[in-house]
Write an enzyme that holds these catalytic residues in place. Structure first.
Site, PDB file in Angstrom:
ATOM      1  N   ASP A  27      -1.546  35.133  37.942  1.00 23.21           N
ATOM      2  CA  ASP A  27      -0.613  35.349  36.834  1.00 23.21           C
ATOM      3  C   ASP A  27      -0.062  36.771  36.842  1.00 23.21           C
ATOM      4  O   ASP A  27      -0.649  37.686  37.421  1.00 23.21           O
ATOM      5  CB  ASP A  27      -1.410  35.107  35.531  1.00 23.21           C
ATOM      6  CG  ASP A  27      -0.540  34.735  34.348  1.00 23.21           C
ATOM      7  OD1 ASP A  27       0.687  34.801  34.466  1.00 23.21           O
ATOM      8  OD2 ASP A  27      -1.111  34.382  33.287  1.00 23.21           O
ATOM      9  N   ASP A  44       5.390  28.557  29.982  1.00 25.68           N
ATOM     10  CA  ASP A  44       4.354  28.512  28.948  1.00 25.68           C
ATOM     11  C   ASP A  44       4.740  27.533  27.852  1.00 25.68           C
ATOM     12  O   ASP A  44       3.940  27.255  26.962  1.00 25.68           O
ATOM     13  CB  ASP A  44       4.180  29.909  28.324  1.00 25.68           C
ATOM     14  CG  ASP A  44       3.191  30.742  29.120  1.00 25.68           C
ATOM     15  OD1 ASP A  44       2.647  30.228  30.107  1.00 25.68           O
ATOM     16  OD2 ASP A  44       2.965  31.900  28.743  1.00 25.68           O
TER      17      ASP A  44
END
Ligand code: DGJ
Length: 730
Positions: A482, A552
């Site tokens: 990430d 997301d």
């Protein structure tokens, strides 16, 4: 041989299966661009270029007063600088004597089989059965001896040409590159072109925008140090009449994960020019005598068969020529459950085991422990950089935790955010000079974290070592990599003042080295990329990551748009998509049908689902596996556009041999007493009969009927219903 050189005409014709690209060593040894389009013979197309006197467009000195030759109007393979071409340019160099000038003329060329590779940057590779030929053509400025080598690799069967540029400083003093694009693409007539790009924002990545090319410079760019949520390093130039099924499309996908730039311009004579490469904002790069500088590669394709064909070309190529991991094709990817939306930072080993037990019931095959397992991280204020297990949370230790998950018959995955550091971390306390912060200023904070100067070798080595240590300490099957902020405060404490313009690009090169050191050394681990969702979802990343977390935003209806936009370039097999508890009004079956337009998984706390809900998930997980090959490797068609006012959104995947297809239809809104809706299939065998089921009825119809008349979609149903139609040729 995919490349034909005609010695007497000095033309280079680059042939893929369905396209030809042609250029020529022309007047005064400038390299002229002649053609990119559907296949033609190797004939010299120079007749297309009519020279006539153009007002206010100057002539090179050695054209000997020939007023009809101006670089301001000539189509070129790469531009000059300050030679009378006032359009956007591909190079800006400050020479050793301080001048800004580049006058590149043909110097040499060479051919070789196979694709080119670049220094520290990713490129596409050839499969054993691919025919790939490369030509490198060098232009040189006779005064400064600065050379630019134009690299072209022709992937014949794949209809892809990969391009890049390499600058060589053949002079005696250092030069400073202020701008260096990967390629220049000129069109003799750009009046009928539209530009398609994939803009977005956090949580809404890769939407679709189409605009006419007009007489100004169109800029598509990221200056965020990552390819970004806001733009994707991809554009297409298409004819105004181009649709999904018909019309000319030129696709350009840049293999770069940092700040990038695409500029397109319709010039005063309605010619078009496009350049693409590293963003020149906050960029300068010193190249010493005898040194080289490589630009990122771009993957170009052309078709006159519409947007769907362009996407198929990219999908096929991305599935076979970017990533050698066995998880691309040979190993079936497990259904994962990611703990982020299940627990955020609030978990321990027992909670993970509990989730795993419940998830097993849903057909989940792997538990991914997301953020929060390391250092003393309980929120986003601390511990990034401290890549060791938090034993207050993972009390049994990582090796033991993984063993327990494995004993349940499940695999285990883990999360990292390698490029970042928290101020509250042992790493920062030990190496405060490893961050990017401009002297005398305070660096911008974002999600309370700072950016490591990944361009520095010692930072790279620390990351490789500390992360590999964790990966080697337990039976880890999967990693989510990430990054959760954009990059600001470009500064490296390891570079002198005059090299600070190199920081952003050095960061990207450093990151690629770190990924090599971790990902390439762990071929048995499956790696997924993530940047707060899809903020660095780009073709370069796909050379390391087999899939990328799309967004997301797990709201299923938003994902309809996200998948639609992403599908212009990215195949289903690369798009991370999960079922979550967001949007409770949408049935689980529909959420799952939408997540199946990607690499299906779950993002929820399985212990909180009712038994009945887990049973639905189990059924949907089984469906994902049943249609895995079709979904991952078939030809993907966009059937209904969620950006238009439609009642239904639909997409389809057809197996390569056309014997099977899957059509997914989601009812977004159904007006009371409204018209009957139909969805028309694509890509079927017209004369074959298909048996179709998916809405409770069984139907037999020819491909022709299904493509031209369509499937009637049931009306008396609740909104947000999904139908997954399976078509089987008889
Ligand atoms: C952003 C990612 O996109 C999320 O899925 C999650 O991993 C968080 N970061 C964790 O911090």
């Amino acid at each position: 041989m995919a490349i034909v050189y005609n010695e007497s005409k000095k033309t280079f014709s680059l042939h893929t299966a369905r396209t030809t690209y042609q250029f020529k060593i022309g007047n005064l040894n400038y390299v002229k661009h002649l053609y990119y389009g559907a296949t033609i013979h190797d004939e010299d197309l120079v007749y297309l270029i009519r020279q006539y006197d153009r007002g206010f467009s100057g002539n090179p000195y050695d054209s000997l007063q020939e007023r009809s030759f101006s670089l301001d109007a000539q189509p070129q393979e790469f531009t000059t600088q300050q030679q009378g071409d006032f359009r956007i340019n591909s190079i800006e160099v400050q020479n050793a004597d301080g001048s800004f000038s580049f006058n590149g003329r043909y110097l040499s060329h060479r051919f070789y089989p196979g694709p080119f590779t670049l220094n520290g940057l990713p490129t596409a590779f050839a499969q054993d059965d691919d025919t790939v030929d490369t030509v490198e053509l060098t232009i040189e400025d006779a005064v400064t001896k600065v050379q630019v080598t134009l690299l072209y690799s022709v992937f014949e069967e794949k209809d892809i040409i990969m391009r890049a540029a390499r600058v060589h400083n053949g002079g005696e003093g250092p030069i400073s590159l202020k701008r260096i694009m990967s390629f220049n693409m000129d069109y003799l007539n750009g009046r009928d072109l539209d530009l398609i790009s994939l803009p977005g924002r956090y949580g809404q990545e890769r939407q679709v925008e189409r605009q006419p090319l007009t007489h100004h410079v169109h800029k598509i760019r990221s200056g965020r140090g990552i390819s970004s949520h806001q733009q994707n390093p991809f554009i297409a130039l298409v004819e105004k009449t181009t649709t999904e099924d018909y019309g000319a499309c030129y696709g350009f996908a840049l293999m770069y994960s940092g700040s990038f730039l695409a500029e397109a311009e319709l010039d005063q004579y309605d010619q078009a020019r496009l350049v693409m490469g590293i963003n020149d904002r906050l960029f300068s790069y010193e190249v010493g005598p005898g040194e080289d500088f490589d630009t990122p590669a771009v993957l170009m394709t052309y078709t006159h068969k519409g947007l769907a064909r362009m996407s198929h070309t990219y999908h096929n190529f991305f599935r076979s020529n970017l990533n050698r991991s066995r998880f691309v094709k040979d190993i079936r990817r497990p259904i994962l459950l990611n703990t982020w939306e299940a627990a955020f930072f609030d978990f321990d080993d027992e909670k993970l085991i509990e989730i795993a037990r419940a998830a097993k019931d849903m057909g989940v095959e792997m538990i991914v422990m997301d953020d929060g397992w390391f250092g003393k991280r309980n929120d986003d204020n601390s511990s990034l950089g401290d890549w060791y297990v938090n034993e207050e949370k993972i009390k049994c230790g990582l090796t033991q935790l993984v063993r327990q998950i494995n004993d349940l018959g499940m695999k285990f995955g883990i999360w990292f955010e390698p490029e970042m550091v928290s101020e509250d971390s042992d790493l920062f306390r030990a190496h405060p000079d490893w961050i990017m912060e401009i002297p005398g200023r305070h660096a911008v904070r974002s999600r309370n974290q700072l950016v490591l100067d990944v361009g520095r070798k010692e930072v790279q080595d620390y990351l490789i070592k500390s992360i590999n240590r964790i990966l080697d300490s337990a039976n880890i099957y999967y990693v989510k990599w990430d990054i959760n902020r954009a990059i600001t405060d470009l500064w490296s404490n390891a570079l002198p003042a005059e090299k600070q313009g190199e920081v952003s690009h050095r960061y990207v090169l450093g990151l690629y080295r770190v990924m090599d050191g971790i990902i390439k050394t762990h071929p048995d681990i499956m790696f997924e990329g993530c940047a707060g969702g899809g903020g660095r979802f780009d073709p370069a990343m796909l050379t390391w990551f087999v899939q990328y977390w799309s967004s997301d935003n797990t709201k299923p209806l938003d994902n309809l748009k996200l998948h639609y936009g992403s599908s212009f370039l990215y195949p289903v097999s690369t798009m991370g998509a999960h079922v979550s508890v967001a949007s409770p009004m949408v049935p689980l079956e529909t959420k799952a049908a939408i997540a199946m337009c990607g690499t299906f998984g779950y993002e929820l706390d399985a212990t909180r689902l009712k038994k009945k809900e887990r049973t639905i998930c189990k059924k949907m997980s089984a469906l994902y596996h049943k249609y895995y090959d079709l979904n991952f490797f078939g030809d993907y068609y966009r059937l209904a556009n969620p950006f238009e006012q439609v009642n239904l959104v639909a997409w389809e995947t057809v197996s390569k041999d056309k014997s099977e297809a899957l059509v997914t239809v989601v009812t977004v809104q159904l007006t009371v007493n409204g018209p009957q809706e139909y969805i028309k299939c694509k890509g079927l065998e017209p004369n074959r009969y298909y048996r179709l089921e998916g809405d409770g009825n069984v139907l037999t119809a020819t491909g022709m009927a299904l493509m031209h008349a369509g499937i009637p979609i049931p009306r008396e149903i609740p909104e947000f219903t999904a139908f997954i139609y399976h078509l089987k040729a008889l």
